[in-house]
Design an enzyme around this catalytic site. Structure first.
Site, PDB file in Angstrom:
ATOM      1  N   ASP A  60       0.868  -1.176   0.000  1.00  0.00           N
ATOM      2  CA  ASP A  60       0.000   0.000   0.000  1.00  0.00           C
ATOM      3  C   ASP A  60       0.904   1.224   0.000  1.00  0.00           C
ATOM      4  O   ASP A  60       1.758   1.378   0.883  1.00  0.00           O
ATOM      5  CB  ASP A  60      -0.891   0.014   1.242  1.00  0.00           C
ATOM      6  N   ASP A 103     -13.300  -3.970  -1.936  1.00  0.00           N
ATOM      7  CA  ASP A 103     -13.182  -3.772  -0.491  1.00  0.00           C
ATOM      8  C   ASP A 103     -14.565  -3.999   0.100  1.00  0.00           C
ATOM      9  O   ASP A 103     -15.520  -3.300  -0.268  1.00  0.00           O
ATOM     10  CB  ASP A 103     -12.696  -2.358  -0.162  1.00  0.00           C
TER      11      ASP A 103
END
Length: 252
Positions: A11, A130
């Site tokens: 990330d 997500d």
């Protein structure tokens, strides 16, 4: 038999690798180019780079960073964050990415998945979902890095996107993200058994047994993790040996 893939996830925020818990409380985890090279040398099967604030900050993914990574690794890598057009994908592929991941832009413009699949092939298009399980027991899709809830149910959206041309699903459980308590087996199994494309499980990997569980019990094609690799809690060579010893097919 197809081998199961181990995929470190990086990330990216402000050019650095970060990791949080349940999508918040971010902490620094190192230089992404150095980490990418390390994981490639250790036997990772693929890498995923997610520019986690690109959509929220309304900017494009860092193509310069992608180019630096491509010069350092010899394994496939997927890039996501802020991608919303064919031109965005051209730029990233030109800089060395092998696949791209779309999330928020695909929900807001469902035709995007089909456009990208037609232009670059389904094998290039990863749909990132997500998802969070709410009080009613249903798994809902979230956008903009987990900030925005939708009324879309995870399995419905996954089927729609695969029908449109998505070649792979990257499924992240927000309930499990960063907790190291194990992957979300039920929703992973649901997608992996009902969809004709590979499913990457993400969120919750904390022990080597968790990886075995998501392959054996949830039929995942790949398992993605971040902090356990970044902070050297699990080594990729050791993990692969553990899985092989349990008769789970992995690339040595």
């Amino acid at each position: 038999m197809l081998t199961k893939r181990i995929i470190p996830c990086l990330d990216i925020k402000d050019g650095r690798t970060v990791k949080g818990t349940n999508f918040v409380q971010l902490r620094d985890a190192g230089d992404p180019v150095e980490l990418a090279a390390l994981y490639a040398s250790q036997g990772a099967d693929e890498l995923v780079f997610l520019d986690i604030t690109a959509t929220h900050e309304r900017r494009k993914t860092l193509s310069e960073l992608v180019s630096k990574v491509a010069r350092q690794v010899n394994i496939p890598f997927t890039v996501g964050g802020g991608i919303s057009s064919v031109d965005d994908v051209y730029l990233l592929l030109q800089n060395g990415a092998d696949k791209i991941s779309v999330n928020t832009a695909a929900v807001k413009n469902p035709a995007l998945v089909g456009e990208l699949a037609k232009e670059f092939g389904s094998q290039c298009v990863v749909l990132a979902i997500d998802t969070r399980q709410e009080g009613d027991g249903e798994w809902y899709v979230y956008l903009t890095g987990g900030r925005t809830k939708t009324d879309l149910k995870c399995i419905d959206w996954a089927k729609q996107a695969v029908d449109a041309g998505a070649g792979e699903i990257l499924l992240t459980s927000m309930n499990h993200d960063g907790t190291k308590s194990g992957f979300a087996l039920s929703i992973t199994r649901q997608l992996a058994t009902q969809l004709p494309v590979p499913v990457i499980a993400s969120g919750g990997g904390g022990t080597m047994q968790h990886f075995a569980d998501v392959f054996n019990e949830a039929a995942a094609d790949a398992a993605l993790a971040a902090s356990v690799f970044h902070f050297k809690e699990i080594g990729i060579p050791e993990l692969k040996k553990f899985l092989a010893d349990k008769n789970i097919p992995v690339r040595k």
